[in-house]
Motif scaffolding. Structure first.
Motif, PDB file in Angstrom:
ATOM      1  N   TYR A 161       3.915 -15.852  -2.060  1.00 43.60           N
ATOM      2  CA  TYR A 161       2.758 -15.059  -2.548  1.00 43.60           C
ATOM      3  C   TYR A 161       2.522 -14.286  -1.118  1.00 43.60           C
ATOM      4  N   PRO A 162       2.379 -12.068  -2.475  1.00 44.41           N
ATOM      5  CA  PRO A 162       2.225 -10.974  -2.258  1.00 44.41           C
ATOM      6  C   PRO A 162       0.626 -10.663  -1.289  1.00 44.41           C
ATOM      7  N   ARG A 163       0.829 -10.088  -0.700  1.00 44.04           N
ATOM      8  CA  ARG A 163      -0.873  -9.601  -0.530  1.00 44.04           C
ATOM      9  C   ARG A 163      -1.414  -7.896  -0.276  1.00 44.04           C
ATOM     10  N   LEU A 164      -2.004  -7.381  -0.167  1.00 45.42           N
ATOM     11  CA  LEU A 164      -2.491  -6.225  -0.756  1.00 45.42           C
ATOM     12  C   LEU A 164      -2.838  -5.215   0.083  1.00 45.42           C
ATOM     13  N   SER A 165      -2.569  -4.195   0.704  1.00 48.89           N
ATOM     14  CA  SER A 165      -3.253  -3.716   1.968  1.00 48.89           C
ATOM     15  C   SER A 165      -2.869  -2.039   1.588  1.00 48.89           C
ATOM     16  N   VAL A 166      -4.215  -1.756   2.418  1.00 43.22           N
ATOM     17  CA  VAL A 166      -4.347  -0.206   2.454  1.00 43.22           C
ATOM     18  C   VAL A 166      -3.219   0.219   4.218  1.00 43.22           C
ATOM     19  N   GLU A 224       1.373   4.485   7.471  1.00 42.54           N
ATOM     20  CA  GLU A 224       3.086   4.737   7.620  1.00 42.54           C
ATOM     21  C   GLU A 224       3.362   4.276   6.826  1.00 42.54           C
ATOM     22  N   LEU A 225       4.580   4.835   6.445  1.00 45.00           N
ATOM     23  CA  LEU A 225       5.209   4.653   5.157  1.00 45.00           C
ATOM     24  C   LEU A 225       6.589   3.752   6.582  1.00 45.00           C
ATOM     25  N   LYS A 226       7.674   2.806   5.663  1.00 45.54           N
ATOM     26  CA  LYS A 226       8.373   2.794   6.181  1.00 45.54           C
ATOM     27  C   LYS A 226       9.035   2.155   5.501  1.00 45.54           C
ATOM     28  N   LYS A 227      10.271   2.233   5.202  1.00 40.91           N
ATOM     29  CA  LYS A 227      11.465   2.126   4.464  1.00 40.91           C
ATOM     30  C   LYS A 227      11.378   0.533   4.186  1.00 40.91           C
ATOM     31  N   ASP A 228      11.316   0.197   4.007  1.00 37.90           N
ATOM     32  CA  ASP A 228      10.543  -1.618   3.691  1.00 37.90           C
ATOM     33  C   ASP A 228      11.058  -2.596   2.041  1.00 37.90           C
ATOM     34  N   LYS A 229      12.432  -2.975   2.149  1.00 41.02           N
ATOM     35  CA  LYS A 229      12.632  -3.539   0.893  1.00 41.02           C
ATOM     36  C   LYS A 229      11.924  -4.769   0.776  1.00 41.02           C
ATOM     37  N   LYS A 230      10.982  -5.018   1.768  1.00 41.51           N
ATOM     38  CA  LYS A 230      10.610  -6.488   1.103  1.00 41.51           C
ATOM     39  C   LYS A 230       8.858  -5.545   0.554  1.00 41.51           C
ATOM     40  N   ALA A 231       9.050  -4.505   0.416  1.00 40.78           N
ATOM     41  CA  ALA A 231       6.930  -3.873   0.074  1.00 40.78           C
ATOM     42  C   ALA A 231       7.811  -2.700  -0.803  1.00 40.78           C
ATOM     43  N   ASN A 232       6.334  -3.206  -1.791  1.00 40.79           N
ATOM     44  CA  ASN A 232       5.683  -1.133  -2.797  1.00 40.79           C
ATOM     45  C   ASN A 232       5.176  -0.930  -2.697  1.00 40.79           C
ATOM     46  N   TYR A 233       5.351   0.685  -2.196  1.00 39.09           N
ATOM     47  CA  TYR A 233       4.143   1.278  -2.218  1.00 39.09           C
ATOM     48  C   TYR A 233       3.434   2.123  -3.050  1.00 39.09           C
ATOM     49  N   TYR A 234       2.024   2.377  -3.272  1.00 34.13           N
ATOM     50  CA  TYR A 234       1.611   3.246  -4.192  1.00 34.13           C
ATOM     51  C   TYR A 234       0.587   4.085  -4.052  1.00 34.13           C
ATOM     52  N   PRO A 260       3.108 -13.596 -10.267  1.00 37.13           N
ATOM     53  CA  PRO A 260       4.207 -11.998 -11.578  1.00 37.13           C
ATOM     54  C   PRO A 260       3.278 -11.347 -11.914  1.00 37.13           C
ATOM     55  N   ASP A 261       2.146 -12.693 -12.994  1.00 35.75           N
ATOM     56  CA  ASP A 261       1.386 -12.004 -13.729  1.00 35.75           C
ATOM     57  C   ASP A 261       0.161 -10.793 -13.227  1.00 35.75           C
ATOM     58  N   MET A 262       0.017 -11.343 -12.186  1.00 42.61           N
ATOM     59  CA  MET A 262      -1.144 -10.789 -11.531  1.00 42.61           C
ATOM     60  C   MET A 262      -0.689  -8.868 -10.670  1.00 42.61           C
ATOM     61  N   LEU A 263       0.651  -9.059 -10.500  1.00 47.31           N
ATOM     62  CA  LEU A 263       0.721  -8.683  -9.840  1.00 47.31           C
ATOM     63  C   LEU A 263       1.515  -7.112 -11.183  1.00 47.31           C
ATOM     64  N   LYS A 264       1.796  -7.987 -11.438  1.00 45.93           N
ATOM     65  CA  LYS A 264       2.180  -7.346 -13.308  1.00 45.93           C
ATOM     66  C   LYS A 264       0.874  -6.200 -13.963  1.00 45.93           C
ATOM     67  N   GLU A 265      -0.261  -6.511 -13.181  1.00 49.62           N
ATOM     68  CA  GLU A 265      -1.612  -5.647 -13.987  1.00 49.62           C
ATOM     69  C   GLU A 265      -1.978  -4.824 -13.318  1.00 49.62           C
ATOM     70  N   ILE A 266      -1.732  -5.609 -11.891  1.00 52.35           N
ATOM     71  CA  ILE A 266      -2.143  -4.151 -10.559  1.00 52.35           C
ATOM     72  C   ILE A 266      -1.630  -3.227 -10.593  1.00 52.35           C
ATOM     73  N   ILE A 267      -0.421  -3.310 -10.573  1.00 52.61           N
ATOM     74  CA  ILE A 267       0.091  -2.344 -10.764  1.00 52.61           C
ATOM     75  C   ILE A 267       0.291  -1.413 -11.900  1.00 52.61           C
ATOM     76  N   GLN A 268       0.226  -2.218 -13.128  1.00 53.31           N
ATOM     77  CA  GLN A 268      -0.307  -1.617 -14.218  1.00 53.31           C
ATOM     78  C   GLN A 268      -1.395  -0.286 -14.064  1.00 53.31           C
ATOM     79  N   VAL A 269      -2.718  -0.591 -13.178  1.00 58.33           N
ATOM     80  CA  VAL A 269      -4.138  -0.370 -12.927  1.00 58.33           C
ATOM     81  C   VAL A 269      -3.247   0.958 -11.774  1.00 58.33           C
ATOM     82  N   LEU A 270      -2.654   0.573 -10.886  1.00 57.37           N
ATOM     83  CA  LEU A 270      -2.254   1.172 -10.246  1.00 57.37           C
ATOM     84  C   LEU A 270      -1.322   2.643 -10.294  1.00 57.37           C
ATOM     85  N   LYS A 271      -1.064   3.236 -11.583  1.00 59.54           N
ATOM     86  CA  LYS A 271      -0.304   3.605 -12.141  1.00 59.54           C
ATOM     87  C   LYS A 271      -0.910   4.526 -13.016  1.00 59.54           C
TER      88      LYS A 271
END
Length: 587
Positions: free
Chosen positions: A107-112, A115-125, A180-191
């Protein structure tokens, strides 16, 4: 061994050289393909102002030989980052740029985040040009898409579920394809591609209008307007949405100016313009800047650098695709970056040199006034309280006349309105910690106060067996620095050095600003404490929603159960009112 003997024995190999002053403090770190040639150059021939100043302060140097030039470049950057020498061009301060983080959880979370971490459990935009742009985008996406908001799953749904901004996975099942469908749209917007989202929002707005649900239609309209506002950026490349950074530099009259354009999804997200006085070769300083920058920032898919410079080491260290365009659209982008650098250099290049000269004179005059050899690191201490409550102290640090904010510290004190005892406490705590951590003490300590504060400071230093020159900042009736006071209570007038007066005034203003801002934060936090803070189930988000609806704590306490249910839902409203009533009966 003398410097001349060391110079004669230098090897013709790659490596790093470390320049030190009379106190053994590292003042410059450099690298060289051939150490013997490079280091000897400092001690022969004429130099510009900053290099001449550096050479005059060199009392010793060390070298570290490396196998390759690439190794020397990596070592140089690590040594600069560790020691932060005064003569190295530290273009990058500790500012970090905001990114949007999306966790790779069930159940993913979106936040601001900053500090960028080498986090395999998250993506940064990102990065975003400023915090407001990042938070506006995050707020918009979290409003449109019902992602999880809580850090850890509670046992029951929260306010966001009742507001329609969360699917409530803590209590209800969610179909596997939803997130997954929500994340696909969100990532598209962030790009940078929001066409599908706009189409969907427009359709939903029209649908709500057709059934005369005008409140919902206005909500979708506002979402569309927010998208327009957030995405109102300059398009620099319409044909490709590749993430790329473009850097270029311009050097003239001993000043180096570097410009960068940060492009994400074909849109100009940010730019950097920085200048400093050169000690080293311009291209080597530019190379340092690139490595410093990507030590804190996410690397793009492509990096554009000026044609002609050697990029082999950078490419291997950064592990990034580097282009040096000679024609076409990307060459036009590089020309635009260079134009930005040249414009900035014309505006600020001479001013940087003048300011450096004034700052050096101010420090030299201050050293003469205080009869000290070294005033390179100055710490200032100031206290603040409100009628004896929430006593707070701040320490600010200036190195070579420049604020060194990463070393600022704040202290919560325990002596109410007793300013002398507060000064004793903060001094003891500050320098006891530095003793334990074996850190270098400042050249000078300035306390905001008179003879009593100076004596309190000296008592704490004597207990620690620490010897630091201590002076007080004497203020006039307008609360402005007018003189200094020594440990014997004697005034040291500043009227003969206007540069020193301005430097100390700037320092005093900074420590005063910092302690007041931190004290006001504590005071605001104390003032917003209310009965709501003692009620289980009312966290910051729910409290904010209630205050937004009822305007004050008094309004919340006087609200009916029906009114509370409009914000929280009937079940939670009933629980909240029961607990408010129970609290009131106890009073």
């Amino acid at each position: 061994m003398s410097i001349q003997d060391k110079l004669a024995s230098l090897p013709m190999e790659p490596g790093c050289y470390i320049m030190k002053d009379q106190h053994g403090q590292i003042i410059y770190v450099g690298k060289a393909k051939k150490l013997k040639n490079r280091v000897n150059n400092y001690f022969t021939g004429a130099h510009d102002y900053k290099t001449t100043k550096l050479v005059s302060l060199i009392h010793d140097f060390d070298i570290i030989v490396t196998d390759t030039e690439k190794e020397s470049l990596i070592l140089e950057i690590n040594l600069i980052k560790k020691h932060r020498p005064r003569f190295n061009i530290m273009f990058m301060d500790d500012k970090s740029y905001p990114y949007i983080k999306i966790t790779q959880e069930k159940y993913p979370r979106l936040s601001v985040v900053r500090e960028l971490k080498k986090d395999k459990k998250a993506n940064y935009y990102g990065p975003f040009p400023d915090a407001s742009a990042a938070h506006n985008m995050a707020t918009l996406l979290n409003s449109i898409y019902p992602l999880r908001k809580c850090r850890s799953l509670p046992k029951k749904v929260c306010l966001y579920y009742h507001l329609g901004q969360c699917l409530g996975p803590c209590e209800f099942p969610v179909e596997e394809n939803i997130y997954p469908d929500m994340l696909k749209e969100i990532i598209q917007v962030l790009k940078g591609d929001d066409k599908d989202l706009r189409k969907r929002l427009t359709a939903e707005m029209q649908k709500a209008t057709d059934v005369m649900n005008y409140e919902k239609a206005i909500e979708y309209r506002d979402y569309l307007r927010s998208l327009d506002h957030i995405n109102d950026k300059q398009n620099v490349n319409q044909e490709t949405r590749t993430d790329r950074d473009a850097f270029n530099y311009y050097e003239k009259d001993g000043v180096l100016t570097i410009a960068a354009l940060i492009v994400r999804g074909g849109q100009l997200m940010d730019r950097h313009l920085v200048s400093d006085i050169l000690v080293e070769d311009a291209q080597e300083s530019f190379e340092q800047f690139i490595l410093q920058y990507y030590d804190k920032q996410v690397k793009p898919k492509e990096l554009l650098l000026p044609f002609g410079m050697d990029i082999q080491n950078l490419e291997e260290i950064l592990e990034i695709k580097i282009h040096q365009p000679q024609r076409g659209e990307l060459r036009q982008l590089m020309d635009l970056v260079l134009k930005n650098a040249m414009n900035y250099h014309r505006q600020y290049g001479m001013m940087i040199q003048r300011n450096q000269s004034k700052q050096d004179k101010a420090l030299d005059d201050l050293a003469m006034l205080l009869s000290l050899e070294d005033v390179s690191t100055i710490e200032l201490v100031d206290n603040s309280h409100t009628q004896g409550q929430l006593a707070t102290s701040a320490v600010v640090v200036f190195k070579q006349g420049k604020a060194f904010k990463q070393d600022y510290r704040i202290y919560h004190l325990h002596n109410n309105a007793d300013d002398v005892r507060n000064m004793e406490e903060v001094i003891y705590r500050r320098y006891l910690r530095m003793l334990k951590e074996e850190k270098r003490f400042p050249s000078v300590l300035l306390v905001d106060g008179g003879f009593l504060q100076i004596q309190g400071t000296l008592r704490s230093l004597e207990l620690l067996d620490v010897n630091i020159p201590v002076f007080g900042l004497v203020k006039d009736e307008r609360h402005q620095t007018s003189a200094l006071m020594d440990r014997n209570g004697e005034r040291i007038e500043l009227k003969d050095s206007i540069e020193t007066f301005y430097l100390l005034t700037r320092m005093q203003d900074e420590v005063h600003r910092f302690v007041l801002s931190q004290h006001q934060k504590r005071r605001s936090k104390a003032q917003t404490y209310s009965v709501l803070d003692d009620i289980e189930g009312v966290g910051p988000k729910r409290k904010q929603a209630l205050l937004k609806r009822f305007k004050s704590v008094k309004g919340i306490l006087e609200a009916s159960e029906e009114q509370l249910s409009e914000v929280l839902g009937p079940a939670l409203a009933k629980t909240i009112q029961q607990r408010i009533q129970a609290k009131q009966e106890m009073v």
